[in-house]
Design an enzyme around this catalytic site. Structure first.
Site, PDB file in Angstrom:
ATOM      1  N   GLU A 358     113.884 -25.530 -48.266  1.00 50.58           N
ATOM      2  CA  GLU A 358     113.729 -24.106 -48.534  1.00 50.58           C
ATOM      3  C   GLU A 358     112.263 -23.838 -48.863  1.00 50.58           C
ATOM      4  OE1 GLU A 358     115.919 -21.657 -48.440  1.00 50.58           O
ATOM      5  OE2 GLU A 358     117.906 -22.611 -48.461  1.00 50.58           O
ATOM      6  N   GLU A 764      85.140 -55.230 -65.208  1.00 49.44           N
ATOM      7  CA  GLU A 764      85.948 -54.698 -64.101  1.00 49.44           C
ATOM      8  C   GLU A 764      87.286 -54.237 -64.674  1.00 49.44           C
ATOM      9  OE1 GLU A 764      85.248 -54.347 -60.897  1.00 49.44           O
ATOM     10  OE2 GLU A 764      83.484 -55.602 -60.522  1.00 49.44           O
TER      11      GLU A 764
END
Length: 803
Positions: A358, A764
């Protein structure tokens, strides 16, 4: 409802009826799209004449109820979409709603111009109009995908969106190549052209077909979405010929229903070379991606799978436009109704993935959605349909020799990290370059991990290969397209409000630094330089206690590593807003933060190329590519290892060392401003990157260990222990060269080797390879929390060593 005593919903007003002064705009007996389970709020929309509107507003005011005008002139709204007789253009556009004839001509034109497209007339309507299907078959895929629209005449946005998807697929094939090549596509934009044309010329709210009634004195037309032979006339349908939900004299009485039924069951389903796996039917309005069943509130088998795919679709829509679509079964969302095409496709045709979608909106314009919303509706639906595309899969091998053997068999030429914006994304790349250490590899067991980025077709081939060789197969990311779009910058959104629930622009980050400096007396900002594109490099300084030691933290030297500046700003936020909690470590140093070393590249990765790594400086070579890897550009062992002089390489080290303005700015700030000071010693230099989950010390240009390696690792271990204590996230420690492979010209080696800063680390951040550089924004906050703990613990350990 009882007080108002309105007899009919405007949707149910037939062309023979007189429009009264007052109707329901949205039938209050059906769920309203804006109703809220959480708050219990219920919405009521009323269509009224000016006189009645005044009466209703007075009544509502007396009852202390809010009244909002949704539409101030319904007549004008209706007329705006009606065809103008004097205008005879047959050209297909998506700025206006088009006639059935124009839509069919568009399909024929696509078939004429596009080599892999054909049209087929699968039947005719009661009034003799052709039901025309467009087929796209680029790759003889083993799976087929059906999309239709326009079964309800007044839902004009539905055929408009189906044709928009076709237009986008054929006009931008390279952009959507993966998903297009993965299926044979079948489009029927207009299932009920008779009703559609009647709604365009006679009655804008017409819903049904235009077949004559078999009953004397009966009304014309059948609700074609109550006419399918699955639970016909069980619920939500009528045998009153004048009803909007008249189900027909018998199941499949309508020619359009019969045409689709026969095409699916007699032509597509019996084929051995292709399997019909998806059936999408577009409607409006509600903004819902709805799965079977519609005839009952009960959920079918495989409901979880159906909802998972639906959520992929609605998430893609939300990322593109911000529009919220709900997911669930049709029956539970919009009320029970039987004899619908979706239940038939799932229950009779046995198609595994069936949805009624819809479209816009949620009730303001309902079926008379203005034409200006066609294009945005189409754009978001292309994203929704395309949502399941590239996949990342992993296998594990028990030795480096077997890994090398499999690498040769797969013969993949490039890692996805190395795909430049000028390159075409192929069907298969390495997700993690197997020539470099993998974060999940184990020295103890010898296990070697291999991650591959692949299209659905290639993923299937690879899984087959792995299964034949008794190798494990794990899906790391089931939709890379969705992952990338989730963090994409939305131009329409210009908020400067800093938060840690999403990634922010360089401007927002710099404004945040200025806000901190304005709010806290011990904080100041300084522009230490400008980039090639003129952006400011802004450092925030925190000095609470005139400490005799200084601490440098930076991020964002690699553009695509968005988590890095996000974590640096989180640390700042935590330090200034929870000063008492961290007073011991804050007072022990003068802190210098540069959240984004490379703002030019960062902004380019947000707006143009999500995987961009370098700066944006122009090449000094004729025909050279733009940008330099700023973390290969520092004047320490420049161009010794792990760098390139190819301007197009991801690790292009620049025409000469320290050619980049951002590198020069940091170099001069450290060597000319911080280092010469007699009152303070710069003792720590932390640079944040992603991904790997490693707390890495020098050297990076060699695997050899520097002097004081034990002290460096001692501090790093305190950091990773503190990180682990928060959420259990494990970081490894060691020198950068041995952990991630040797590379020279990096800022950490320069800080340690040239600036002679005693404690230097490249940290890191998350993760270990699943999401890589496109870490979802929901991981910013936990990454920040654990890094505050890590920085604090390691900084306190440095103080102990220096004593």
């Amino acid at each position: 409802m009882k007080t108002l005593n309105i007899s009919k919903c405007f949707d149910d007003v037939d062309s023979k009826d007189k429009v009264e002064e007052i109707h329901w705009w949205h039938d209050p007996r059906r769920p309203h799209p804006e109703d809220s389970i959480e708050t219990g709020n219920h919405h009521m929309d009323i269509f009224a004449s000016p006189r009645k509107a005044k009466e209703i507003q007075t009544l509502l005011k007396r009852s202390n109820l809010t009244a909002v005008t949704l539409i101030d002139d319904v007549h004008r709204l209706f007329k705006r979409g009606m065809p103008k007789k004097r205008r005879r253009s047959n050209r297909m556009t998506w700025t206006n709603y088009q006639s059935a004839a124009t839509i069919n001509r568009f399909l024929d034109l696509v078939a004429k111009k596009v080599p892999h497209a054909t049209t087929e007339v699968i039947g005719k309507t009661a009034e003799g109009r052709e039901l025309k299907v467009l087929k796209l078959n680029t790759n003889n895929a083993a799976k087929a995908f059906w999309i239709d629209g326009g079964i309800h005449a007044r839902e004009w946005i539905s055929p408009a969106v189906v044709t928009f998807i076709i237009k986008e697929f054929v006009s931008n094939y390279s952009r959507h190549k993966t998903v297009i090549d993965s299926y044979q596509w079948y489009f029927l934009p207009l299932m009920n052209p008779d009703g559609y044309e009647y709604s365009r010329t006679k009655d804008r709210m017409w819903r049904k077909t235009r077949s004559p009634s078999l009953r004397k004195g009966g009304c014309v037309g059948v609700d074609a979405n109550r006419n399918w032979n699955h639970k016909w006339m069980v619920v939500g349908a009528s045998q009153d010929t004048c009803s909007e939900v008249y189900a027909g004299p018998y199941p499949e009485s309508e020619k359009c229903v019969v045409a689709v039924r026969d095409y699916v069951l007699k032509k597509l389903k019996p084929r051995k070379d292709v399997q019909l796996v998806a059936f999408y039917t577009f409607h409006s309005y509600y903004q819902g991606w709805m799965s079977p069943w519609g005839w009952t509130y009960a959920t079918p088998q495989r409901h979880d799978e159906l909802i998972r795919v639906a959520k992929a679709g609605v998430n893609a829509i939300k990322r593109v436009s911000g529009n919220v679509f709900v997911t669930g079964t049709a029956g539970s969302l919009t009320g029970k109704a039987s004899g619908a095409s979706d239940d038939w496709a799932f229950g009779v045709a046995k198609i595994p993935f069936v949805y009624t979608i819809e479209l816009r909106d949620r009730g303001r314009y309902k079926f008379v959605l203005p034409a200006r919303q066609i294009q945005p509706s189409g754009v978001e639906m292309v994203a929704g349909v395309e949502a399941s595309a590239y996949t990342v899969i992993r296998t594990v091998l028990d030795s480096a020799e077997k890994k090398l053997e499999l690498m040769k068999t797969l013969n993949i030429s490039k890692s996805f990290d190395e795909v430049d914006s000028k390159d075409k994304v192929e069907e298969i790349h390495w997700w993690h370059d197997p020539r470099r250490p993998h974060p999940e590899d184990s020295i103890e067991t010898g296990n070697q991990h291999m991650d591959i980025f692949a299209s659905p077709r290639k993923a299937k081939e690879i899984r087959t290969l792995f299964n034949q060789n008794n190798l494990t197969v794990e899906t790391l990311v089931d939709d890379v397209h969705r992952l990338f779009k989730r963090g994409a910058f939305r131009k329409r959104r210009q908020t400067m409000q800093m938060s840690w629930t999403e990634y922010h622009s360089a401007d927002t980050i710099n404004k945040f630094l200025d806000d901190v400096a304005m709010k806290f007396h011990y904080a100041t900002t300084e522009v230490i330089g400008r980039t090639a594109e003129g952006r400011e490099l802004k450092v925030l300084k925190l000095n609470t206690n005139n400490a005799d030691k200084a601490f440098w933290i930076d991020g964002g030297i690699h553009a695509r590593e968005w988590i890095s500046p996000a974590v640096v700003t989180f640390i700042i936020h935590e330090f200034v807003n929870n000063y008492c909690k961290h007073q011991d470590v804050i007072d022990s140093y003068q802190w210098h933060f540069l959240p984004i070393v490379n703002p030019d590249g960062y902004e380019y990765s947000r707006t143009n190329d999500r995987m961009w790594r370098k700066t944006r400086s122009s090449s000094l070579r004729k025909g050279g590519c733009v940008g330099v890897d700023a973390n290969r550009n520092w004047n320490h062992k420049w161009m010794v290892v792990g760098a390139s002089q190819d301007t197009c390489s991801e690790v292009y080290a620049g025409p000469y060392p320290e050619s980049e303005k951002c590198v020069v700015a940091v170099r001069d700030y450290v060597l000319k401003k911080l280092k010469p000071r007699k009152d303070v010693q710069l003792v720590a230099f932390y640079t944040f990157h992603s991904y790997y989950q490693g707390w890495m010390s020098p050297w990076g240009w060699t695997e050899e260990l520097p002097e004081r390696h034990k002290e460096l690792i001692q501090v790093a271990q305190k950091g990773v222990e503190a990180v682990k204590s928060v959420y259990g996230t494990e970081f490894v420690t060691g020198n950068a060269g041995s952990l991630t492979g040797t590379a020279s010209g990096a800022s950490d080696d320069w800080a340690f080797g040239v600036a002679k800063i005693p404690f230097v680390y490249t940290i890191e951040l998350r993760d270990r390879g699943r999401y890589k550089f496109v870490l979802p924004a929901d991981q910013i906050h936990p990454s920040g929390v654990e890094m505050v703990a890590g920085v604090k613990a390691s900084a306190l350990e440095i103080l102990k060593i220096l004593k």
